[in-house]
Motif scaffolding. Structure first.
Motif, short mmCIF file in Angstrom:
data_model
loop_
_atom_site.label_atom_id
_atom_site.label_comp_id
_atom_site.label_asym_id
_atom_site.label_seq_id
_atom_site.Cartn_x
_atom_site.Cartn_y
_atom_site.Cartn_z
N ILE A 202 0.74 -1.15 -0.09
CA ILE A 202 0.01 -0.15 0.03
C ILE A 202 0.84 1.24 -0.09
CG2 ILE A 202 -1.71 1.40 1.31
CD1 ILE A 202 -2.58 -1.42 2.53
N SER A 203 1.94 1.24 0.75
CA SER A 203 2.62 2.45 0.94
C SER A 203 3.32 2.76 -0.55
CB SER A 203 4.00 2.02 1.94
OG SER A 203 4.85 1.33 1.56
N ILE A 204 3.88 1.66 -1.31
CA ILE A 204 4.57 1.98 -2.45
C ILE A 204 3.47 2.61 -3.48
CG2 ILE A 204 5.51 0.88 -4.40
CD1 ILE A 204 6.83 -1.25 -2.40
N GLU A 205 2.33 1.88 -3.49
CA GLU A 205 1.40 2.46 -4.49
C GLU A 205 0.69 3.80 -4.11
OE1 GLU A 205 -3.12 1.30 -6.36
OE2 GLU A 205 -1.94 -0.18 -5.43
N LEU A 206 0.61 4.16 -2.82
CA LEU A 206 0.00 5.36 -2.50
C LEU A 206 1.12 6.50 -2.18
CD1 LEU A 206 -3.01 4.40 0.03
CD2 LEU A 206 -2.90 4.76 -2.52
N VAL B 205 -0.16 9.22 0.34
CA VAL B 205 -0.74 9.04 1.60
C VAL B 205 0.26 8.15 2.23
CG1 VAL B 205 -2.33 7.38 2.47
CG2 VAL B 205 -3.06 9.14 0.79
N VAL B 206 0.57 8.29 3.49
CA VAL B 206 1.50 7.38 4.23
C VAL B 206 0.83 6.12 4.85
CG1 VAL B 206 2.88 7.34 6.19
CG2 VAL B 206 2.85 9.55 4.80
N CYS B 207 1.56 5.10 4.60
CA CYS B 207 0.90 3.80 5.40
C CYS B 207 1.91 3.15 6.04
CB CYS B 207 0.48 3.14 4.18
SG CYS B 207 -0.11 1.38 4.97
N VAL B 208 1.80 2.74 7.49
CA VAL B 208 3.05 2.05 8.18
C VAL B 208 1.95 1.17 9.27
CG1 VAL B 208 4.21 4.15 8.32
CG2 VAL B 208 2.56 3.72 10.42
N SER B 209 2.78 0.14 9.65
CA SER B 209 2.35 -0.76 10.59
C SER B 209 2.81 -0.35 11.95
CB SER B 209 2.85 -2.09 10.46
OG SER B 209 2.09 -2.78 9.33
N LEU B 210 2.12 -0.32 13.07
CA LEU B 210 2.65 0.02 14.35
C LEU B 210 2.26 -1.12 15.29
CD1 LEU B 210 1.54 3.73 14.91
CD2 LEU B 210 3.68 2.66 14.07
#
Length: 263
Positions: free
Chosen positions: A190-194, A201-206
């Motif tokens: 998701i992070s690569i596409e967005l 758009v930033v996407c991370v796992s926490l």
């Protein structure tokens, strides 16, 4: 600047409920959307909405049902028009409530149910809500001066340390470990596409640490007291991490203290 809008998926208890409380308390101009499977049975969430009229909206959403996710996205688009933050916080250990300790306990249905809630649900949340996040104002995280590197929204997937392949020295918990490892891969994709999109758009796992919730409560016996967090304590840490996020940090997994979590 428009008021921030945050959506907490799984907002009726545990970490999700504490995210709602934190944002309402500390982001005074923010609107919060909390989703859960059964709003009628979510007494504490409904009470919180009563304390914050006009600021907390509760939506019915079963993250295992794609039609629910699509419908919720349509309602948010119509009512708010934008989002700045999504936190995917709902999760299950296993339909039985107990992680598998050996292959003898593994079942297809158990694995599928766990993956559906913990992995497929957040992935579909990204699918349907990404266009709304791209209309956000980037009110969460840190914005660099360079406009091309600024983000419009953030997706946070709540992961777990036991989903780390490199850190797995004990085995067991097949369904849960696999679901969180797969979630981390979804986060990366998701992070690569967005991250290529305009706006970004930033996407991370926490990873929230070991939190005193229904999911982990049967396994607290071997956890040192100073390593067992209340949901409120964990969310305070996680929001501090979210406040530091930018496009340079997208696609990674972080511990509650901001250190990077190995995949």
């Amino acid at each position: 600047m428009a008021s921030p809008v945050a959506l907490i998926q799984g907002g009726s208890r545990g970490l999700g409920l504490e995210f709602c409380k934190y944002i309402l308390k500390n982001k005074t101009h923010a609107a919060v959307i909390a989703t859960c499977r059964n709003p009628d049975g979510a007494a504490e969430l409904r009470g919180l909405a009563g304390q914050h009229p006009g600021k907390l909206t509760v939506l019915r959403l079963d993250v295992s049902r794609e039609e629910d996710i699509r419908g919720a996205a349509d309602r948010v688009k119509d009512s708010f028009g934008r989002l700045d933050l999504i936190v995917n916080s709902s999760a299950m250990l296993h339909p039985s409530g107990k992680g598998e300790t050996s292959l003898r306990e593994v079942s297809a249905q158990g694995v599928i149910s766990t993956l559906t809630t913990n992995t497929v649900g957040p992935l579909l949340m990204a699918k349907y809500f990404a266009p709304i996040l791209q209309k956000g104002g980037g009110s969460f995280g840190q914005q660099p001066a360079e406009k091309a590197k600024q983000h419009s929204g953030i997706i946070v997937n709540i992961t777990a340390k036991v989903g780390s392949i490199g850190d797995n020295g004990l085995g067991g918990w097949y369904s849960y470990r696999m679901s969180k490892a797969a979630l981390n891969m979804a986060t990366r994709n998701i992070s690569i596409e967005l991250g290529r999109s305009r706006p970004k758009v930033v996407c991370v796992s926490l990873h929230p640490g070991t939190v005193n919730t229904d999911l982990s409560r049967p396994y607290h016996r071997n956890v040192p007291k100073d390593k067992l967090f209340s949901a409120e304590h964990s969310v305070n840490y996680l929001m501090s991490v979210i406040d530091t996020l930018n496009i340079e940090k997208t696609g990674r997994a972080y511990n509650w203290d901001g250190t990077e979590l190995p995949w």
